[in-house]
Design an enzyme around this catalytic site. Structure first.
Site, PDB file in Angstrom:
ATOM      1  N   GLN A 147      47.762  32.252  40.377  1.00 52.05           N
ATOM      2  CA  GLN A 147      49.004  33.009  40.377  1.00 52.05           C
ATOM      3  C   GLN A 147      49.903  32.589  41.541  1.00 52.05           C
ATOM      4  O   GLN A 147      49.461  31.927  42.480  1.00 52.05           O
ATOM      5  CB  GLN A 147      48.709  34.506  40.505  1.00 52.05           C
ATOM      6  N   CYS A 255      35.547  38.972  38.321  1.00 54.81           N
ATOM      7  CA  CYS A 255      34.781  40.222  38.223  1.00 54.81           C
ATOM      8  C   CYS A 255      34.029  40.366  36.903  1.00 54.81           C
ATOM      9  O   CYS A 255      33.038  41.102  36.839  1.00 54.81           O
ATOM     10  CB  CYS A 255      35.698  41.423  38.447  1.00 54.81           C
ATOM     11  N   ASP A 275      41.278  47.987  40.734  1.00 52.76           N
ATOM     12  CA  ASP A 275      42.576  47.674  41.345  1.00 52.76           C
ATOM     13  C   ASP A 275      42.997  46.255  40.992  1.00 52.76           C
ATOM     14  O   ASP A 275      43.573  45.539  41.809  1.00 52.76           O
ATOM     15  CB  ASP A 275      42.474  47.841  42.869  1.00 52.76           C
TER      16      ASP A 275
END
EC number: 2.5.1.22
Length: 418
Positions: A147, A255, A275
């Site tokens: 990103q 994750c 989050d």
């Protein structure tokens, strides 16, 4: 670095607009600036006059018969041209008031929009409104393998972390961190906590203060951590200086494989805090769909949550009522029944109210612990309508209020699957 400056001046008249009178009355003002005029007219649709200057600036004057008169002026940003533009707009405003003979109901002059500048100050809210921040400096701007990472400085909010165009967190936004942790109502002392994402370090920093047994944070992007530990220290303190501490560890991993591994191992946590970024990031191509990604994270999180554990995550802008409702409907399609509560929290830098959801997942059915690659069927979650899917995607972009989920599992059944 100079940029284009777009100025606007609007008039709402209380009577029909006399186009010819307005054009004639304003003509001398543009001529004084050395601008050449060209006029287009349509029967029953008013006038469009274009004025072009030798220096490249130009203005469009649109006169609608029903009484709306709009002036748009574009110039190359600079001190000299800025003063000329302001002077021209002042003269047009004064002349229009004279021409309308006090029939003007409203005059609206907005601050100029600066386009193509070295600093991008404009960021849309989740519900499509344009916000101009008081950003005065680019602190950090790098592209990671995942990103674009920006940290911009705001006079009001301090440094702001922006990931791929999405405002994530500012140094002023402790309210966000507290909300996604349960708004001060939870006891983290002696607890095992799993944080998904959270690369800014805000949640980790606050939880460590509460003396947990162990906090595991899983963040895919090392460059986010590197940028934040240097430029977001009011948010993260010193917890990101080392990837391991007395009561925490930071894993630089995707994750999803981590959650699958923990599920297979039977590892469980008292709290799971989601989050993750608004735009899903994963190394697994099958997780490209935003909705699939979000549902998969939720399902996997349930598999690593203790029987009396709780799950917290963010929601979205309160104005996106349809998207929020659609999200709540999907909670009923989880493989185990859940209850949830929601909270509205004002996050300063988001400049809008956000919904926070606290999921109370009451497992009224057996909790299935299965092999990591044997997940519940997600096919029922696919949204057939592109419009609906877009609403679901938008519901996770972040402007001001969050949903938090508190999951409680009443009992479990372990099913071994080959």
């Amino acid at each position: 670095m100079a940029a284009a400056r777009h100025s606007t001046l609007d008039f709402k008249l209380g009577a029909k607009a006399d186009g010819e009178t307005i054009l004639k009355g304003l003509q001398s003002i543009f001529q004084e600036q050395g601008m050449t005029e060209s006029v287009h007219t349509w029967q029953d649709h008013g006038y469009l006059a274009t004025y072009i200057n030798k220096n490249g600036s130009f203005a469009n004057l649109r006169i609608y018969p029903h009484g709306l008169v709009l002036l748009d002026l574009q110039s190359y940003d600079g001190d000299a041209q800025g003063k000329e533009v302001d002077s021209l707009l002042n003269k047009v405003e004064e002349r229009m008031k004279e021409l309308s003979q006090d029939s003007t109901e409203r005059v609206k002059r907005l601050p100029p929009i600066v386009r193509g500048g070295a600093i991008d100050r404009y960021w849309p809210t989740a519900d499509g409104r344009l916000v101009e921040y008081d950003i005065d400096k680019v602190v950090y701007d790098e592209d990671s393998p995942y990103q674009n990472i920006k940290i911009l400085h705001s006079k009001q909010f301090g440094n702001i972390l922006i990931l791929s165009g999405d405002v994530n967190l500012a140094e002023s936004d402790l309210a966000y961190t507290r909300a996604i942790m349960g708004s001060g109502k939870e006891d983290y002392s002696g607890k095992d906590v799993l944080i998904l994402g959270g690369g800014d370090g805000g949640i980790l920093c606050e939880i460590v203060k509460l003396k947990p047994k162990m906090v595991t944070m899983v963040e895919i992007d090392q460059m986010v951590i590197d940028g934040c530990k240097k430029y977001m220290r009011k948010t993260c303190g010193d917890v990101l200086d080392n990837l391991k501490g007395d009561c925490y560890q930071v894993l630089i991993e995707d994750c999803i494989p981590v959650l699958k591994r923990y599920a297979k191992e039977g590892r469980e946590f008292d709290y799971v805090i989601n989050d993750l970024t608004a735009v899903p990031i994963s190394t697994s191509p099958e997780e490209d769909s935003t909705w699939e990604f979000l549902r998969l994270i939720l399902d996997l999180s349930m598999k690593v949550l203790k029987q009396d554990g709780k799950y917290f995550t963010q929601g979205n802008c309160v104005n996106l009522t349809e998207a929020l409702s659609l999200y709540e409907e999907q909670l009923g399609r989880l493989y185990c029944p859940v209850e949830f509560s929601k909270e509205i929290v004002c996050v300063p830098s988001y400049l809008e109210l956000l919904f926070g959801r606290k999921l109370n997942l009451e497992n009224q059915c057996p909790r299935v612990m299965c092999a990591a690659n044997s997940l519940p069927d997600l096919s029922m979650l696919y949204m057939k309508s592109k419009q609906v899917r877009q609403l679901i995607v938008n519901s996770f972009t972040f402007p001001v209020f969050n949903y938090f989920f508190n999951l409680k599992i009443k009992w479990k059944m372990y099913i071994l699957m080959n």
